[in-house]
Design an enzyme around this catalytic site. Structure first.
Site, mmCIF file in Angstrom:
data_model
loop_
_atom_site.group_PDB
_atom_site.id
_atom_site.type_symbol
_atom_site.label_atom_id
_atom_site.label_comp_id
_atom_site.label_asym_id
_atom_site.label_seq_id
_atom_site.Cartn_x
_atom_site.Cartn_y
_atom_site.Cartn_z
ATOM 1 N N GLY A 55 3.997 15.477 4.134
ATOM 2 C CA GLY A 55 3.520 15.328 2.609
ATOM 3 C C GLY A 55 2.098 15.372 2.363
ATOM 4 O O GLY A 55 1.223 15.671 3.265
ATOM 5 N N ASN A 56 1.978 14.781 1.336
ATOM 6 C CA ASN A 56 0.550 14.825 0.988
ATOM 7 C C ASN A 56 -0.353 13.758 1.358
ATOM 8 O O ASN A 56 -1.623 13.864 1.591
ATOM 9 C CB ASN A 56 0.158 14.687 -0.503
ATOM 10 C CG ASN A 56 0.911 16.046 -1.256
ATOM 11 O OD1 ASN A 56 0.380 16.959 -0.991
ATOM 12 N ND2 ASN A 56 1.989 15.810 -2.054
ATOM 13 N N ALA A 87 3.182 11.672 7.168
ATOM 14 C CA ALA A 87 4.170 12.713 7.819
ATOM 15 C C ALA A 87 5.365 12.094 8.599
ATOM 16 O O ALA A 87 4.977 10.914 8.831
ATOM 17 C CB ALA A 87 3.560 13.744 8.914
ATOM 18 N N LYS A 88 6.516 12.597 8.379
ATOM 19 C CA LYS A 88 7.807 11.929 9.124
ATOM 20 C C LYS A 88 7.923 12.854 10.243
ATOM 21 O O LYS A 88 7.745 14.287 10.260
ATOM 22 C CB LYS A 88 8.979 11.790 8.286
ATOM 23 C CG LYS A 88 8.944 10.943 7.079
ATOM 24 C CD LYS A 88 10.251 10.764 6.650
ATOM 25 C CE LYS A 88 10.603 11.989 5.612
ATOM 26 N NZ LYS A 88 11.872 11.927 4.991
ATOM 27 N N TYR A 121 11.567 31.755 -8.208
ATOM 28 C CA TYR A 121 10.250 31.965 -8.498
ATOM 29 C C TYR A 121 10.007 33.537 -8.148
ATOM 30 O O TYR A 121 10.324 34.184 -7.277
ATOM 31 C CB TYR A 121 9.323 31.208 -7.424
ATOM 32 C CG TYR A 121 9.075 29.717 -7.834
ATOM 33 C CD1 TYR A 121 9.921 29.217 -8.637
ATOM 34 C CD2 TYR A 121 8.041 29.215 -7.361
ATOM 35 C CE1 TYR A 121 9.939 27.732 -8.879
ATOM 36 C CE2 TYR A 121 7.868 27.762 -7.891
ATOM 37 C CZ TYR A 121 8.708 27.250 -8.632
ATOM 38 O OH TYR A 121 8.326 25.541 -8.887
ATOM 39 N N ASP A 146 8.874 21.882 1.058
ATOM 40 C CA ASP A 146 9.901 21.008 1.100
ATOM 41 C C ASP A 146 11.092 20.952 -0.020
ATOM 42 O O ASP A 146 12.200 20.605 0.471
ATOM 43 C CB ASP A 146 9.272 19.767 1.035
ATOM 44 C CG ASP A 146 8.363 19.241 -0.094
ATOM 45 O OD1 ASP A 146 8.184 20.285 -0.882
ATOM 46 O OD2 ASP A 146 8.006 18.035 -0.813
ATOM 47 N N SER A 197 6.738 11.194 -3.240
ATOM 48 C CA SER A 197 5.456 10.974 -3.984
ATOM 49 C C SER A 197 5.718 11.650 -5.620
ATOM 50 O O SER A 197 5.233 11.177 -6.557
ATOM 51 C CB SER A 197 4.351 11.734 -3.596
ATOM 52 O OG SER A 197 3.994 11.124 -2.273
ATOM 53 N N THR A 251 4.661 -8.310 -17.662
ATOM 54 C CA THR A 251 3.920 -6.980 -17.429
ATOM 55 C C THR A 251 4.490 -6.329 -16.074
ATOM 56 O O THR A 251 4.850 -5.014 -16.088
ATOM 57 C CB THR A 251 2.537 -7.125 -17.433
ATOM 58 O OG1 THR A 251 2.063 -7.688 -18.582
ATOM 59 C CG2 THR A 251 1.745 -5.680 -17.093
#
Length: 243
Positions: free
Chosen positions: A10-11, A14-15, A93, A102, A125, A177
């Site tokens: 990911g950003n 990682a897995k 696309y 992903d 995310s 809050t």
């Protein structure tokens, strides 16, 4: 013996999982900034036959990862890329490469599990929602900030929204809050998926969740469906085996 190391990058982290003849031997998380997780990954096996990677990280991060893996095991990793089609799954696309791989792999995994119309909800995310027709056509999708990004935006851009309480996500009105923020985020996430599903009322899709927040979102939404935590890995295997 055939050992395959698979990574879902990911950003920020990682897995990974290590398979022998399709059976998972071990799994974990990796972050380039964390020496402990790096050591755990590199010590997961003495040798490996194949390395498959799903990555939405930038080019520099991918290059560093490729170099590290090649130096450790002498195997050049294969990076999955988003195509116009894999099997009977067809991309909507005009430029397929612009879709995060992903998302594509999650749809591939979902398509293999469900041959009818399906809605794939990946809650990480970012919250991504994608629809696939019964014939395998990607009908389009949505990309929405995930819970952590929503909360960070509030904390960065407002002076008085501050809290230290540990509060769970819930749909009830908040009385502090912390509750107002976390419950508001939950309402936004659940509401997004609900609107998409309500728009499909004439042909209700099956519902498949994945991602770190997928199970919580599934429970809050309360519309059934399946939570498949390693859906991207399932799609990665399908794409690696595709002609």
């Amino acid at each position: 013996m055939s050992l395959c190391l698979q990574l879902d990058v990911g950003n920020s982290s990682a897995k990974w999982r290590l398979l022998e003849q399709g059976d998972v031997l071990s799994r974990g998380r990796y972050s380039a900034a964390d020496a402990n997780t790096q050591r755990e990954l590199l010590e997961s096996t003495a040798s490996v036959d194949q390395i498959w990677v799903s990555s939405v990280a930038g080019g520099d991060t991918e290059a560093e990862l490729r170099e590290m893996l090649e130096q450790r095991w002498g195997v050049t990793p294969w990076f999955a890329r988003t195509p116009a089609a894999t099997g009977d799954l067809r991309n909507s696309y005009a430029d397929p490469a612009r879709m995060g791989v992903d998302r594509w792999l999650a749809m591939l995994g979902a398509r293999a599990r469900c041959g009818k119309r399906v809605c794939v909800v990946d809650a990480g995310s970012a919250l991504t929602i994608d629809l696939i027709s019964a014939t395998g056509q990607h009908e389009g999708g949505y990309i929405i900030p995930g819970p952590a990004l929503m909360e960070r935006a509030l904390l960065l851009d407002t002076d008085r929204v501050r809290f230290t309480d540990e509060v769970s996500y819930d749909l009830a009105p908040g009385s502090s809050t912390a509750e107002a923020v976390r419950h508001g985020i939950a309402v936004a996430q659940v509401g997004s998926v609900s609107i998409v599903l309500d728009g499909c009322a004439s042909e209700p899709p099956a519902l498949i969740f994945c991602g770190g927040a997928g199970q919580v979102l599934q429970q809050l939404l309360d519309r059934g469906g399946e939570f498949i935590p390693e859906l991207v890995f399932e799609g990665l295997e399908i794409m690696a085996a595709a002609p």
